[in-house]
Design a protein around this motif. Structure first.
Motif, PDB file in Angstrom:
ATOM      1  N   VAL A 242    -100.300  -6.766  71.676  1.00 18.33           N
ATOM      2  CA  VAL A 242    -101.451  -7.418  72.297  1.00 18.33           C
ATOM      3  C   VAL A 242    -101.029  -8.191  73.544  1.00 18.33           C
ATOM      4  O   VAL A 242    -101.723  -8.182  74.570  1.00 18.33           O
ATOM      5  N   SER A 243     -99.864  -8.852  73.478  1.00 18.70           N
ATOM      6  CA  SER A 243     -99.433  -9.687  74.599  1.00 18.70           C
ATOM      7  C   SER A 243     -99.228  -8.875  75.873  1.00 18.70           C
ATOM      8  O   SER A 243     -99.564  -9.335  76.970  1.00 18.70           O
ATOM      9  N   HIS A 244     -98.694  -7.661  75.744  1.00 18.10           N
ATOM     10  CA  HIS A 244     -98.493  -6.884  76.969  1.00 18.10           C
ATOM     11  C   HIS A 244     -99.703  -6.014  77.299  1.00 18.10           C
ATOM     12  O   HIS A 244     -99.884  -5.623  78.447  1.00 18.10           O
ATOM     13  N   SER A 245    -100.542  -5.719  76.309  1.00 17.86           N
ATOM     14  CA  SER A 245    -101.739  -4.921  76.585  1.00 17.86           C
ATOM     15  C   SER A 245    -102.704  -5.668  77.498  1.00 17.86           C
ATOM     16  O   SER A 245    -103.364  -5.061  78.352  1.00 17.86           O
ATOM     17  N   VAL A 246    -102.782  -6.976  77.328  1.00 12.72           N
ATOM     18  CA  VAL A 246    -103.657  -7.774  78.191  1.00 12.72           C
ATOM     19  C   VAL A 246    -103.198  -7.683  79.641  1.00 12.72           C
ATOM     20  O   VAL A 246    -104.008  -7.484  80.559  1.00 12.72           O
ATOM     21  N   ILE A 247    -101.890  -7.804  79.855  1.00 10.67           N
ATOM     22  CA  ILE A 247    -101.353  -7.750  81.217  1.00 10.67           C
ATOM     23  C   ILE A 247    -101.555  -6.367  81.827  1.00 10.67           C
ATOM     24  O   ILE A 247    -101.945  -6.228  82.999  1.00 10.67           O
ATOM     25  N   ALA A 294    -108.989  -3.397  58.968  1.00 13.00           N
ATOM     26  CA  ALA A 294    -109.984  -3.044  59.981  1.00 13.00           C
ATOM     27  C   ALA A 294    -109.998  -4.060  61.123  1.00 13.00           C
ATOM     28  O   ALA A 294    -110.118  -3.691  62.300  1.00 13.00           O
ATOM     29  N   ILE A 295    -109.860  -5.343  60.795  1.00 11.03           N
ATOM     30  CA  ILE A 295    -109.840  -6.380  61.834  1.00 11.03           C
ATOM     31  C   ILE A 295    -108.628  -6.203  62.740  1.00 11.03           C
ATOM     32  O   ILE A 295    -108.731  -6.266  63.974  1.00 11.03           O
ATOM     33  N   MET A 296    -107.461  -5.968  62.146  1.00 10.45           N
ATOM     34  CA  MET A 296    -106.251  -5.778  62.947  1.00 10.45           C
ATOM     35  C   MET A 296    -106.356  -4.531  63.814  1.00 10.45           C
ATOM     36  O   MET A 296    -105.936  -4.531  64.979  1.00 10.45           O
ATOM     37  N   ALA A 297    -106.928  -3.465  63.260  1.00 11.32           N
ATOM     38  CA  ALA A 297    -107.075  -2.223  64.017  1.00 11.32           C
ATOM     39  C   ALA A 297    -108.027  -2.408  65.197  1.00 11.32           C
ATOM     40  O   ALA A 297    -107.742  -1.964  66.318  1.00 11.32           O
ATOM     41  N   CYS A 298    -109.146  -3.064  64.958  1.00  8.52           N
ATOM     42  CA  CYS A 298    -110.120  -3.285  66.035  1.00  8.52           C
ATOM     43  C   CYS A 298    -109.551  -4.196  67.118  1.00  8.52           C
ATOM     44  O   CYS A 298    -109.762  -3.959  68.319  1.00  8.52           O
ATOM     45  N   PHE A 299    -108.823  -5.213  66.699  1.00  7.39           N
ATOM     46  CA  PHE A 299    -108.237  -6.139  67.666  1.00  7.39           C
ATOM     47  C   PHE A 299    -107.252  -5.417  68.572  1.00  7.39           C
ATOM     48  O   PHE A 299    -107.209  -5.655  69.787  1.00  7.39           O
ATOM     49  N   PHE A 300    -106.461  -4.517  67.994  1.00  9.01           N
ATOM     50  CA  PHE A 300    -105.534  -3.730  68.808  1.00  9.01           C
ATOM     51  C   PHE A 300    -106.285  -2.805  69.763  1.00  9.01           C
ATOM     52  O   PHE A 300    -105.954  -2.714  70.949  1.00  9.01           O
ATOM     53  N   ALA A 301    -107.296  -2.111  69.248  1.00 11.46           N
ATOM     54  CA  ALA A 301    -107.968  -1.077  70.039  1.00 11.46           C
ATOM     55  C   ALA A 301    -108.695  -1.645  71.250  1.00 11.46           C
ATOM     56  O   ALA A 301    -108.757  -0.998  72.303  1.00 11.46           O
ATOM     57  N   ILE A 302    -109.250  -2.851  71.136  1.00 12.28           N
ATOM     58  CA  ILE A 302    -110.084  -3.378  72.225  1.00 12.28           C
ATOM     59  C   ILE A 302    -109.303  -4.218  73.231  1.00 12.28           C
ATOM     60  O   ILE A 302    -109.850  -4.576  74.281  1.00 12.28           O
ATOM     61  N   THR A 303    -108.031  -4.522  72.955  1.00 16.23           N
ATOM     62  CA  THR A 303    -107.312  -5.471  73.811  1.00 16.23           C
ATOM     63  C   THR A 303    -107.130  -4.947  75.228  1.00 16.23           C
ATOM     64  O   THR A 303    -107.464  -5.634  76.205  1.00 16.23           O
ATOM     65  N   THR A 304    -106.595  -3.740  75.377  1.00  9.25           N
ATOM     66  CA  THR A 304    -106.388  -3.198  76.723  1.00  9.25           C
ATOM     67  C   THR A 304    -107.710  -2.957  77.452  1.00  9.25           C
ATOM     68  O   THR A 304    -107.843  -3.342  78.627  1.00  9.25           O
ATOM     69  N   PRO A 305    -108.717  -2.320  76.828  1.00  9.14           N
ATOM     70  CA  PRO A 305    -110.012  -2.203  77.517  1.00  9.14           C
ATOM     71  C   PRO A 305    -110.605  -3.556  77.898  1.00  9.14           C
ATOM     72  O   PRO A 305    -111.224  -3.688  78.965  1.00  9.14           O
ATOM     73  N   LEU A 306    -110.411  -4.557  77.049  1.00  6.30           N
ATOM     74  CA  LEU A 306    -110.914  -5.890  77.382  1.00  6.30           C
ATOM     75  C   LEU A 306    -110.185  -6.456  78.597  1.00  6.30           C
ATOM     76  O   LEU A 306    -110.800  -7.075  79.479  1.00  6.30           O
ATOM     77  N   GLY A 307    -108.871  -6.224  78.665  1.00  7.85           N
ATOM     78  CA  GLY A 307    -108.117  -6.659  79.836  1.00  7.85           C
ATOM     79  C   GLY A 307    -108.594  -5.973  81.106  1.00  7.85           C
ATOM     80  O   GLY A 307    -108.673  -6.594  82.178  1.00  7.85           O
TER      81      GLY A 307
END
Length: 386
Positions: A242-247, A294-307
């Motif tokens: 998540v930390s690098h997906s945001v960047i 499911a929460i962990m999976a969704c959090f991973f999947a949306i991080t880069t698109p959110l960035g």
């Protein structure tokens, strides 16, 4: 003056096209989101299927490929990106050109990850009650039918000649051996024939209940300890991803150059799929409840698109060559590299490649090593374009 002007400019006009760049960003959001969802869903949905079970050879091989992708992401993409940002001519020469900050931040992030890994494992072990020496002693000594064998403590009984039971004549020493201590030693030994599922020791006589008792505790503790490790690994791995997906998402979102965005769409989709597969495998092995998984999976999947979405929103006012942006990007990229390298080497590669199962299966070793190098090489080659 030329350098100052280049640093003040948001981006080169050589391939700038705001309208086309915006369309490509929406394509990137859809592609990366889909790749992430599919990647993380395969091990979660298929964990009960015979082909995709987490203890199957196919899963182990695919996880090795994904570990190679994550390792190359840390070394080739994130660390080099952090180094480029922190060594940019747009930053003051002091202190950024006087010290290798990118390697330093990566090292500190790796050590911090080790600390979190250790503390998290200790916490979950205590939470699940794995360290129960008192209960073990009570349980071991609870068999009334054979108290002498089970208690682990042989009572001192005087014989007619005045010696204590178990003591050699002449007082040369005691030979009181607790069966529980022997069982603990026995289950921690690793003889060569352990691959066959039979653990024997030279000169040891299989003595029925006491021998089996030691084995049952050994395997049970190993299973619980492995479950704890999977819980900790999955959470730390998600933190690193998540930390690098945001960047990454932010960098793509603020770009107005189609020449930059096009290769990033393919590279990030490939990268997101296999990162999702590795994370999904860890979550599946940790046996989280469906809601938590499911929460962990969704959090991973949306991080880069959110960035990417955040990058689109601030692209009009964001200057990637400003000192603040470069320092922030460089530090976060370097720290992400340290986290990913640690997780890939310690918790993904070493955990599987040094396991008993891998050492006992030569074909699985060959397959896993080939896929590991293939994954690392494939992700490294993408650095040519993105």
């Amino acid at each position: 003056m030329a350098t100052s002007a280049a640093c003040d400019a948001a981006e080169s006009d050589s391939c700038r096209d705001d309208a086309e760049a915006l369309n490509l960003k929406f394509v990137a959001i859809a592609s990366i989101l889909l790749a992430g969802v599919i990647g993380i869903a395969i091990p979660l949905v298929g964990k009960n299927r015979r082909v995709l079970r987490t203890d199957g050879s196919l899963f182990v091989g695919a996880k090795a490929f994904a570990a190679g992708v994550i390792l190359a992401t840390g070394f080739v993409h994130m660390l080099s990106g952090g180094s480029d940002a922190l060594n940019s001519p747009c930053l003051p020469e002091f202190p950024w050109s006087k010290f290798p900050f990118s390697g330093f931040f990566a090292m500190m992030a790796s050590l911090a990850t080790l600390l979190v890994d250790f503390v998290g494992t200790q916490y979950y072990e205590r939470k699940q009650g794995l360290a129960r020496p008192t209960e073990d002693q009570v349980r071991v000594g609870s068999d009334d039918s054979r108290p002498g064998l089970e208690s682990g403590i042989v009572s001192a009984q005087k014989e007619s000649n005045g010696t204590i039971f178990g003591e050699e004549e002449g007082g040369r020493g005691m030979h009181i051996v607790g069966m529980h201590a022997h069982a603990a030693h026995h289950r921690h030994s690793h003889p060569q024939d352990a691959c066959d599922g039979h653990v024997t020791e030279p000169g040891h006589v299989d003595s029925g209940h006491a021998h089996g008792h030691g084995h049952s505790h050994g395997f049970g503790d190993d299973d619980e300890d492995t479950g704890v490790r999977h819980v900790v690994v999955s959470q730390i791995l998600e933190l690193g991803i998540v930390s690098h997906s945001v960047i990454i998402g932010l960098s793509l979102g603020v770009s107005q150059s189609p020449c930059t965005i096009r290769p990033l769409v393919a590279a990030l989709s490939f990268h997101q799929f296999f990162e999702g597969f590795a994370l999904g495998g860890c979550i599946s092995q940790a046996q989280f409840r469906n809601r938590s998984a499911a929460i962990m999976a969704c959090f991973f999947a949306i991080t880069t698109p959110l960035g990417i979405g955040v990058g689109i929103a601030i692209s009009s006012s964001y200057n990637p060559n400003s000192a603040g942006a470069l320092v922030t990007e460089g530090i976060l990229d370097s720290m992400s590299a340290g986290i990913l390298v640690y997780m890939a080497l310690v918790d993904l590669i070493a955990a599987d490649f040094l396991s008993k199962r891998m050492s006992c299966n030569f074909r699985l070793q060959i397959l896993s090593y080939c896929l590991l190098f293939l994954g690392a090489g494939s992700m490294s080659l993408l650095a040519i374009w993105a």
